[in-house]
Design an enzyme around this catalytic site. Sequence first.
Site, mmCIF file in Angstrom:
data_model
loop_
_atom_site.group_PDB
_atom_site.id
_atom_site.type_symbol
_atom_site.label_atom_id
_atom_site.label_comp_id
_atom_site.label_asym_id
_atom_site.label_seq_id
_atom_site.Cartn_x
_atom_site.Cartn_y
_atom_site.Cartn_z
ATOM 1 N N ASP A 140 0.837 -1.205 0.000
ATOM 2 C CA ASP A 140 0.000 0.000 0.000
ATOM 3 C C ASP A 140 0.869 1.252 0.000
ATOM 4 O OD1 ASP A 140 -2.312 1.479 0.044
ATOM 5 O OD2 ASP A 140 -2.644 1.269 2.201
ATOM 6 N N LEU A 172 10.975 -20.891 -4.082
ATOM 7 C CA LEU A 172 9.892 -20.041 -3.571
ATOM 8 C C LEU A 172 8.617 -20.183 -4.415
ATOM 9 C CD1 LEU A 172 9.146 -17.518 -1.674
ATOM 10 C CD2 LEU A 172 9.716 -16.135 -3.680
ATOM 11 N N HIS A 231 2.846 3.390 -8.839
ATOM 12 C CA HIS A 231 2.746 1.953 -9.141
ATOM 13 C C HIS A 231 4.006 1.486 -9.876
ATOM 14 C CE1 HIS A 231 -1.234 2.067 -7.639
ATOM 15 N NE2 HIS A 231 -1.770 2.701 -8.667
HETATM 16 C C1 FPP Z 1 -1.807 0.168 -3.353
HETATM 17 O O1 FPP Z 1 -1.366 1.510 -3.380
HETATM 18 C C2 FPP Z 1 -1.217 -0.600 -4.431
HETATM 19 C C3 FPP Z 1 -1.913 -1.206 -5.445
HETATM 20 C C4 FPP Z 1 -3.389 -1.146 -5.536
HETATM 21 C C5 FPP Z 1 -1.261 -1.932 -6.532
HETATM 22 C C6 FPP Z 1 0.017 -2.632 -6.229
HETATM 23 C C7 FPP Z 1 0.665 -2.929 -7.521
HETATM 24 C C8 FPP Z 1 1.992 -2.860 -7.812
HETATM 25 C C9 FPP Z 1 3.031 -2.578 -6.821
HETATM 26 C C10 FPP Z 1 2.462 -3.074 -9.195
HETATM 27 C C11 FPP Z 1 2.109 -4.372 -9.847
HETATM 28 C C12 FPP Z 1 2.402 -5.583 -9.064
HETATM 29 C C13 FPP Z 1 3.064 -6.699 -9.470
HETATM 30 C C14 FPP Z 1 3.078 -7.915 -8.601
HETATM 31 C C15 FPP Z 1 3.809 -6.780 -10.723
HETATM 32 P P1 FPP Z 1 -2.449 2.680 -3.471
HETATM 33 O O2 FPP Z 1 -2.554 3.077 -4.905
HETATM 34 O O3 FPP Z 1 -3.749 2.245 -2.866
HETATM 35 O O4 FPP Z 1 -1.757 3.787 -2.629
HETATM 36 P P2 FPP Z 1 -2.474 4.952 -1.780
HETATM 37 O O5 FPP Z 1 -3.196 4.252 -0.648
HETATM 38 O O6 FPP Z 1 -1.319 5.767 -1.312
HETATM 39 O O7 FPP Z 1 -3.382 5.669 -2.691
#
Ligand code: FPP
Length: 256
Positions: free
Chosen positions: A36, A147, A53
């Site tokens: 997050d 893993l 992201h």
């Molecule tokens: C939450 O941050 C994160 C996500 C919803 C997406 C996580 C995805 C990645 C790290 C990239 C793709 C993953 C892989 C496995 C290749 P948020 O956007 O909710 O952050 P915020 O709470 O600060 O708005």
Amino acid sequence: MGTTNHIFDRMKQREEELLSHINREELPQHIAIIMDGNGRWAERRGLRRVDGHRAGIKAVREVVEAAARLGVKILTLYAFSVENWKRPPDEVSTLMSLLRKYIKKETPTLLNNNIKLSVLGRMEGLPQVVQSDLRRALEATHHCTGLLFNIALNYGGRTELIDAFRKIWQQLENTKGTAPPIDEELIANNLYTAGQPDPDLLIRTSGEMRLSNFLLWQIAYSELWVTETLWPDFRCKELYEAIISYQKRERRFGGV
Ligand code: FPP
């Protein structure tokens, strides 16, 4: 340049020091992470959410490799929830294309590190091109014995339970048999994680104290570790800190 090298050396030293405090005989078998804070990481830098992201991919790469090196058996990352479709369309499509890029680019590294990929979630609900890329990577890494890397995609804890109950119902229909005993084993065997041990350690970044519909059945006895670090800044150091904290705890599973 000299200063950058110095900072880098200090970081490496700190990592090595933390690593020396980890007991390899008592590793959590299964670590699950709620990644997050990508959006906030970007906003704090005056960037777009999607840049957060993009930066988060580096953390994914580092954590997957670190977990494999340590000898952790299973790593589960929450990459896209069933609720995430509500985000703006350009954010959703960037997440899908980042995922495709990651899969294509990293499959050779997964193979080199003997890492087996697996998907938790309603894969059939993802765009066809994403499904094809995932299927290729799943097949390519199928034989790997190191893993197990679960990516939770189009995942929801409640939808997982609904899918499990539907499967159980279907098995009953097919066999026209008497109802099997409804117990924990029957339910666990019909989850996306069938056959896998439950997470010992659940990590959440960005300081939020929420479970966000993640692995609701499986985390019944997981140890929680929450860090203020935003996901794009998460590195080996934080993973090691979480494991060290886990190893200091006494797990009682409801006993005394
Ligand atoms: C939450 O941050 C994160 C996500 C919803 C997406 C996580 C995805 C990645 C790290 C990239 C793709 C993953 C892989 C496995 C290749 P948020 O956007 O909710 O952050 P915020 O709470 O600060 O708005």
